[in-house]
Design an enzyme around this catalytic site. Structure first.
Site, PDB file in Angstrom:
ATOM      1  CG  PHE A 214      -8.640 -13.978  18.918  1.00  0.00           C
ATOM      2  CD1 PHE A 214      -8.946 -15.324  18.883  1.00  0.00           C
ATOM      3  CD2 PHE A 214      -7.542 -13.529  18.193  1.00  0.00           C
ATOM      4  CE1 PHE A 214      -8.174 -16.212  18.140  1.00  0.00           C
ATOM      5  CE2 PHE A 214      -6.767 -14.412  17.456  1.00  0.00           C
ATOM      6  CZ  PHE A 214      -7.086 -15.752  17.430  1.00  0.00           C
ATOM      7  CG  ASP A 322      -3.914  -7.890  20.939  1.00  0.00           C
ATOM      8  OD1 ASP A 322      -3.441  -7.490  19.850  1.00  0.00           O
ATOM      9  OD2 ASP A 322      -4.388  -9.028  21.081  1.00  0.00           O
ATOM     10  CE  LYS A 353      -5.062 -10.405  12.496  1.00  0.00           C
ATOM     11  NZ  LYS A 353      -5.156 -11.404  11.447  1.00  0.00           N
ATOM     12  CB  THR A 377      15.357 -19.827  14.790  1.00  0.00           C
ATOM     13  OG1 THR A 377      15.604 -20.966  15.614  1.00  0.00           O
ATOM     14  CG2 THR A 377      16.370 -19.798  13.653  1.00  0.00           C
TER      15      THR A 377
END
Length: 496
Positions: A214, A322, A353, A377
């Site tokens: 994931f 990751d 997280k 942005t």
């Protein structure tokens, strides 16, 4: 009803256990003299309670509420205890899907925004890509104090998905820069073709990922996510290679020969895929989690990851680690990949997280020089940086990585005790407090999670049948015992 504490001896483990009494006043609160919670407290007959159900009904008129568990009262929540809209106090071992490093309302954190300079960053959210505040360089330097070994650059982003999505872009840019050599980046051919989504400006490249992974829900990340079909169905995906992630047998010490063979098979498959895709869509890099979280808390050996890194080096492709869920000390090391003792660092390490902000660290080789290539942005939220700075100070000064290692060892010992005593549980595993155990099937897992919640313990599920723990870094041995005690009662109720 309230939860009363007692002690129960279970084999070699002693757990603080909670038992329900049905006649305790709903106003009773498990508060100590200093205003902290010291145990869960359930005041409704079921969770979600009536106030949450009413809020769900209101929200459902204008919002999809299918993923909402219950509404929370964050003002009343403290430390490792989450209070829901109905006043139930839950021992939270899930922590906003592994996102709260120091629990709720950590002492002094609310005072940060009494400082006008911190409040200014809330009122005036800077577009960091174009107009960063004067203290932004200091914020970046703070992040670099915890940079993985060998990575001297960082870019901030908003969340885990956009961190991985932009890491893919950075890897593709690096790969193409080497392929292009002296050819100008903005040649007419590159410009015209990229605007039509065609090569050579839009090259036909791929990222290799792993079954069960994931990495997020944006389009590129979804193409490398293989944990739950509900994330992916109806969404177009890139045709990119997918390698098997090792499926280890537990207990590990009893299946070393089988597990070594499984990891060797998977590594050979990675090489075969890289070779096979050279003529179809060359692999620019691979991405992997130190522990596959959403995929079911799946582990591999440190040696597997070292060999995987060597394969990436051999084929001159990028290696993305990751660490969105595993970063910030929960594994017992600040970065979970530190356990691997790599000769060469990953090229990119993504985070979010528990790190308060998202982003990725990267090597000098990956670095690009043109503006607007990795850009949006906001490029993160500058109002969160004061919290990050204070969190890192606490993690370092309190040595919370070592605490997670110690508490995690205690928690895992309790889960292994469950495994010995309940035949519908297996494969207890973990690093630090990043712990998990498997139920016999999905229904049993879901029943454990639901029943634990009704008894004041919030835990999570992942994969097909895994029960997972994601506590904060201030989770204590006493709270681990309390969680194990509640779970022990749950297991006895569920046991056939």
């Amino acid at each position: 009803m309230n939860l009363l504490r007692g002690i129960k001896r279970c084999g070699k483990m002693t757990y603080i256990i909670s038992r329900q009494r049905s006649t305790v006043a709903a106003s009773a609160r498990p508060l100590t003299d200093n205003g902290k919670f010291d145990r869960p407290s359930i005041v409704t007959n079921e969770i979600p309670g009536p106030k949450t159900r009413a809020l769900l009904e209101r929200a459902a008129v204008v919002h999809n509420t299918g993923a909402i568990n219950f509404f929370c009262d964050y003002e009343k929540s403290k430390g490792n205890y989450l209070v829901d809209a109905d006043g139930n106090v839950l021992l939270d071992c899930y922590q906003q899907i592994s996102s709260m490093p120091l629990g709720y309302n950590y002492p002094g954190f609310l005072d940060i925004y009494k400082d006008e300079s911190s409040l200014v960053s809330v009122v005036n959210r800077a577009a960091l890509g174009n107009f960063p505040p004067v203290n932004f360089t200091k914020d970046l330097e703070t992040l670099l104090t915890v940079a993985p070994k060998g990575l001297t650059n960082v870019v901030t982003l908003a969340c885990g998905s956009c961190s991985n999505e932009n890491a893919y872009k950075a890897l593709f840019m690096w790969y193409q820069r080497r392929q292009r050599g002296e050819e100008p980046l903005g040649s007419d051919q590159n410009i015209e073709s990229c605007m039509m989504n065609k090569p050579p400006g839009s090259p036909n490249l791929s990222i290799l990922s792993f079954s069960g992974a994931f990495h997020g829900r944006t389009l590129g990340c979804l193409s490398t996510t293989h944990s739950k079909w509900i994330h992916k169905i109806d969404i177009p995906a890139f045709d990119w290679p997918i390698a098997d992630f090792p499926q280890l047998k537990y207990p590990l010490e009893e299946f070393k020969r089988e597990n070594d063979a499984e990891e060797a098979r998977c590594l050979a498959q990675v090489e075969e895929l890289i070779e096979r895709w050279r003529t179809k869509s060359p692999v620019a890099g691979l991405i992997i989690e130190p522990i596959q979280a959403e995929g079911g808390d799946r582990h591999a050996s440190d040696d597997y990851f070292r060999k995987l890194r060597n394969i990436a080096t051999k084929y001159d492709i990028g290696f993305i680690c990751d660490e969105v869920q595993t970063g910030m000390a929960i594994s017992g090391r600040f970065w979970a990949h530190d356990y691997w003792n790599l000769d060469k660092s990953p090229d990119i390490v993504t985070f979010a997280k528990k790190m308060i902000t998202g982003g990725f660290f990267f090597s000098d080789e990956i670095k690009w020089k043109e503006g607007y290539r990795i850009f949006n942005t906001w490029m993160s939220d500058p109002s969160k940086f004061p919290i990050l700075e204070h969190t890192l100070d606490v993690v370092k000064s309190e040595d919370l990585a070592a605490r997670a290692a110690g508490v995690g060892e205690h928690l895992l010992s309790g889960l292994k005790d469950f495994e010995r005593r309940y035949d519908f549980l297996s494969a207890a595993r973990g690093r630090g407090t990043f712990c998990a155990i498997d139920a016999v099937d999905t229904n049993t897992r879901d029943s454990v999670v639901k029943t634990a919640l009704s008894n004041g313990l919030l835990i999570g599920g992942c994969g097909e049948k895994t029960i997972r723990f994601r506590p904060s870094l201030i989770f204590s041995i006493q709270e681990a015992d309390m969680a194990l005690g509640i779970l022990d009662d749950v297991m006895q109720k569920i046991a056939p």
